[in-house]
Design a protein around this motif. Structure first.
Motif, short mmCIF file in Angstrom:
data_model
loop_
_atom_site.label_atom_id
_atom_site.label_comp_id
_atom_site.label_asym_id
_atom_site.label_seq_id
_atom_site.Cartn_x
_atom_site.Cartn_y
_atom_site.Cartn_z
N HIS A 108 -12.28 41.70 15.60
CA HIS A 108 -13.42 41.23 16.21
C HIS A 108 -14.27 41.07 14.51
CE1 HIS A 108 -17.68 42.01 18.46
NE2 HIS A 108 -17.45 40.50 18.29
N GLY A 109 -14.90 39.92 14.49
CA GLY A 109 -15.50 39.53 12.93
C GLY A 109 -16.50 38.41 13.14
N ASN A 110 -16.83 38.14 11.65
CA ASN A 110 -17.84 36.95 11.49
C ASN A 110 -17.59 36.73 9.91
OD1 ASN A 110 -19.88 35.34 12.05
ND2 ASN A 110 -21.15 36.85 12.70
N ARG A 111 -18.30 35.41 9.67
CA ARG A 111 -18.29 35.08 8.37
C ARG A 111 -19.29 35.78 7.54
NH1 ARG A 111 -15.43 30.67 8.17
NH2 ARG A 111 -15.27 29.20 9.98
N LYS A 112 -19.11 35.72 6.20
CA LYS A 112 -19.96 36.48 5.15
C LYS A 112 -21.42 36.44 5.59
CE LYS A 112 -19.61 32.88 1.60
NZ LYS A 112 -19.19 32.79 0.15
N VAL A 113 -22.08 37.43 5.68
CA VAL A 113 -23.62 37.54 5.79
C VAL A 113 -24.15 38.03 4.55
CG1 VAL A 113 -25.57 38.10 6.97
CG2 VAL A 113 -23.41 37.50 8.23
N SER A 114 -23.77 39.36 4.56
CA SER A 114 -24.36 39.96 2.97
C SER A 114 -23.16 40.52 2.25
CB SER A 114 -25.01 41.36 3.53
OG SER A 114 -24.10 42.28 4.11
N SER A 115 -21.89 40.25 2.55
CA SER A 115 -20.88 40.36 1.63
C SER A 115 -20.30 39.23 0.91
CB SER A 115 -19.57 40.96 2.52
OG SER A 115 -19.37 39.85 3.52
N LYS A 116 -19.48 39.41 0.06
CA LYS A 116 -18.83 38.09 -0.81
C LYS A 116 -17.98 37.60 0.13
CE LYS A 116 -20.73 39.48 -4.83
NZ LYS A 116 -21.84 38.64 -5.58
N SER A 117 -17.34 38.13 1.15
CA SER A 117 -16.25 37.64 1.98
C SER A 117 -16.26 37.96 3.36
CB SER A 117 -14.91 37.60 1.30
OG SER A 117 -14.15 36.91 2.14
N GLY A 118 -16.41 37.24 4.28
CA GLY A 118 -16.42 37.70 5.62
C GLY A 118 -14.86 37.75 6.05
N SER A 119 -14.84 38.50 7.27
CA SER A 119 -13.51 38.42 7.85
C SER A 119 -13.00 37.00 8.22
CB SER A 119 -13.23 39.36 8.93
OG SER A 119 -14.19 39.16 10.02
N ALA A 120 -13.68 36.11 8.85
CA ALA A 120 -13.41 34.81 9.20
C ALA A 120 -13.09 34.05 8.00
CB ALA A 120 -14.49 34.22 9.84
N ASP A 121 -13.91 34.19 6.93
CA ASP A 121 -13.66 33.42 5.80
C ASP A 121 -12.28 33.60 5.05
OD1 ASP A 121 -16.65 32.40 5.70
OD2 ASP A 121 -17.17 34.64 5.20
N LEU A 254 -1.69 60.35 -2.08
CA LEU A 254 -1.85 59.19 -2.66
C LEU A 254 -2.90 59.25 -3.93
CD1 LEU A 254 -2.89 56.80 0.44
CD2 LEU A 254 -0.86 56.94 -1.01
N GLU A 255 -2.82 58.58 -5.00
CA GLU A 255 -3.74 58.82 -6.13
C GLU A 255 -4.94 58.39 -5.79
OE1 GLU A 255 -3.08 59.94 -9.27
OE2 GLU A 255 -0.97 60.39 -8.73
N THR A 256 -5.92 59.19 -6.50
CA THR A 256 -7.32 58.55 -6.20
C THR A 256 -7.59 57.29 -6.99
OG1 THR A 256 -8.33 61.06 -6.11
CG2 THR A 256 -9.93 59.30 -6.60
N GLY A 257 -8.18 56.34 -6.37
CA GLY A 257 -8.30 55.14 -7.07
C GLY A 257 -9.80 54.78 -7.81
N VAL A 258 -9.69 53.57 -8.11
CA VAL A 258 -10.95 53.06 -8.89
C VAL A 258 -11.61 51.99 -8.07
CG1 VAL A 258 -11.82 52.14 -11.04
CG2 VAL A 258 -10.11 53.76 -11.09
N LEU A 259 -13.10 52.11 -7.84
CA LEU A 259 -13.67 50.89 -6.84
C LEU A 259 -13.46 49.62 -7.62
CD1 LEU A 259 -15.43 50.46 -4.51
CD2 LEU A 259 -17.45 51.08 -6.12
N GLU A 260 -13.55 49.53 -8.83
CA GLU A 260 -13.61 48.07 -9.46
C GLU A 260 -12.35 47.55 -9.19
OE1 GLU A 260 -14.58 51.09 -10.90
OE2 GLU A 260 -16.83 50.42 -11.21
N ASP A 261 -11.26 48.18 -8.95
CA ASP A 261 -9.85 47.67 -8.72
C ASP A 261 -9.77 46.96 -7.45
OD1 ASP A 261 -8.93 48.46 -11.20
OD2 ASP A 261 -7.79 50.03 -10.19
N ILE A 262 -11.03 47.05 -6.38
CA ILE A 262 -10.82 46.74 -5.13
C ILE A 262 -12.06 45.71 -4.90
CG2 ILE A 262 -9.18 48.33 -4.11
CD1 ILE A 262 -11.74 49.86 -3.12
N GLN A 263 -12.83 45.48 -6.18
CA GLN A 263 -13.92 44.46 -5.85
C GLN A 263 -13.46 42.97 -6.09
OE1 GLN A 263 -16.55 47.09 -8.49
NE2 GLN A 263 -17.74 47.34 -6.67
N ILE A 264 -14.24 42.16 -5.33
CA ILE A 264 -14.01 40.72 -5.49
C ILE A 264 -15.26 40.06 -5.52
CG2 ILE A 264 -11.78 40.58 -4.52
CD1 ILE A 264 -14.69 39.46 -2.47
#
Length: 340
Positions: A108-121, A254-264
């Motif tokens: 279930h999902g929508n286009r982007k509203v407040s995010s950089k990319s919605g699931s439909a997009d 699992l290794e603790t990750g970095v937020l910047e590595d998963i941002q777009i």
């Protein structure tokens, strides 16, 4: 609606049937924008009760277009959204991983509203059809084990609430209700929520509405996902029981990750990162956050006994190419994809 407003302004909460009646009025366009703004504002200030959430969801479900399926094994990975972290579409990637592993997914999902990319997009960018009819959605679920349900097509009555929500500009109870109103009546869910304080209330409400197994996740870094950067608060509904616990990536090797590595910053970047996870070319943080959330999806689906077992199975599916093969089978030709 005037009676409901008078009641909550005076400090009272609505019983389930009263909340159902109020939301039914909203869904049928029988309330003014001003009335709805007042209701949403007061409820945001004082908080929603389990009875109110349950009544609201009952009304939303009755007013939505349903997928013609009856299957208690179906899983949804839709979250509340709105965490403002600009991460790639993690739950969408997870839904594809789960489907490749034999889990029936009604996303279930929508286009982007407040995010950089919605699931439909991002699904469009990946070449996966999204704006299908309920009939096409049912067919896709049967043939591919996965369907994407574009929220505006299934929740057309929500159009009556749009002006008030846009005018207010802050999160309201509707952010919580969306994931609780799955058109395929998914009884198994991984729900990312932006504030873990809502976890028990949502779990209690979903229990009353017939859910089987649900995990509500909030990363302590602000993600409405199981995070890879540190601790995640989880509220679990399973077999009618609700409890809370905390997990960290290292609990599962699992290794603790970095937020910047998963941002777009764009939908195309999100699509590229998702494809990279499937193809084995993405960074470790991206692969691990999909792995951990997909493991949770396998757990709520009843495919594994615990998250650790789920992590191992997802890692194997990614490493052996099974996920990529499945993705290639449901996506359109490479020429139609919108990423490098």
């Amino acid at each position: 609606m005037r009676e409901a407003l008078s009641q909550i302004v005076n400090g009272h909460s609505m019983k389930e049937d009263e909340a159902y009646a109020a939301m039914n009025q909203i869904m049928n366009g029988e309330t003014s924008t001003g009335q709805l703004m007042s209701l949403l504002s007061v409820m945001r200030y004082r908080g929603e009760t389990v009875e109110e959430l349950t009544g609201f969801v009952r009304a939303m479900r009755e007013n939505m277009t349903r997928l013609d399926v009856e299957d208690d094994s179906i899983v949804d990975t839709c979250g509340t959204g709105g965490d403002g972290s600009s991460t790639f579409n993690i739950s969408t990637a997870v839904s594809i991983v789960l489907a490749s592993m034999g889990v029936k997914v009604a996303k279930h999902g929508n286009r982007k509203v407040s995010s950089k990319s919605g699931s439909a997009d991002v699904l469009e960018a990946l070449g996966i059809p999204v704006e299908s009819t309920p009939e096409q959605g049912t067919k896709a679920l049967k043939e591919n084990g996965m369907t994407f349900m574009f929220a505006p097509l299934y929740h057309q009555a929500m159009k009556h609430a749009v002006p008030a929500r846009q005018e207010l500009g802050f999160r309201t109870v509707f952010n919580l209700l969306g994931p609780m109103s799955n058109p395929a009546n998914a009884k198994r869910q991984l729900i990312g929520i932006y504030d873990t304080s809502f976890g028990e209330k949502m779990a209690e409400s979903l229990h009353k509405l017939g859910s089987k197994h649900v995990l509500l996740a909030t990363g302590r870094d602000g993600l409405d996902e199981i995070t890879i950067t540190g601790a995640t608060d989880l509220v679990e509904l399973k077999d009618g029981r609700i409890h809370r616990f905390v997990i960290r990536p290292e609990d599962f090797g699992l290794e603790t990750g970095v937020l910047e590595d998963i941002q777009i910053t764009t939908t195309q970047e999100s699509a590229s990162m998702i494809y990279g996870v499937f193809a084995g070319t993405a960074n470790e943080s991206a692969v691990n956050i999909v792995t951990l959330n997909a493991a949770a999806g396998l757990y709520v689906a009843g495919k594994v006994e615990n998250l650790r077992e789920g992590v191992g199975k997802v890692q194997k599916a990614l490493q052996t190419g099974g996920v990529l093969k499945y993705f290639e089978s449901i996506a359109e030709t490479k020429e139609n994809r919108q990423y490098a």
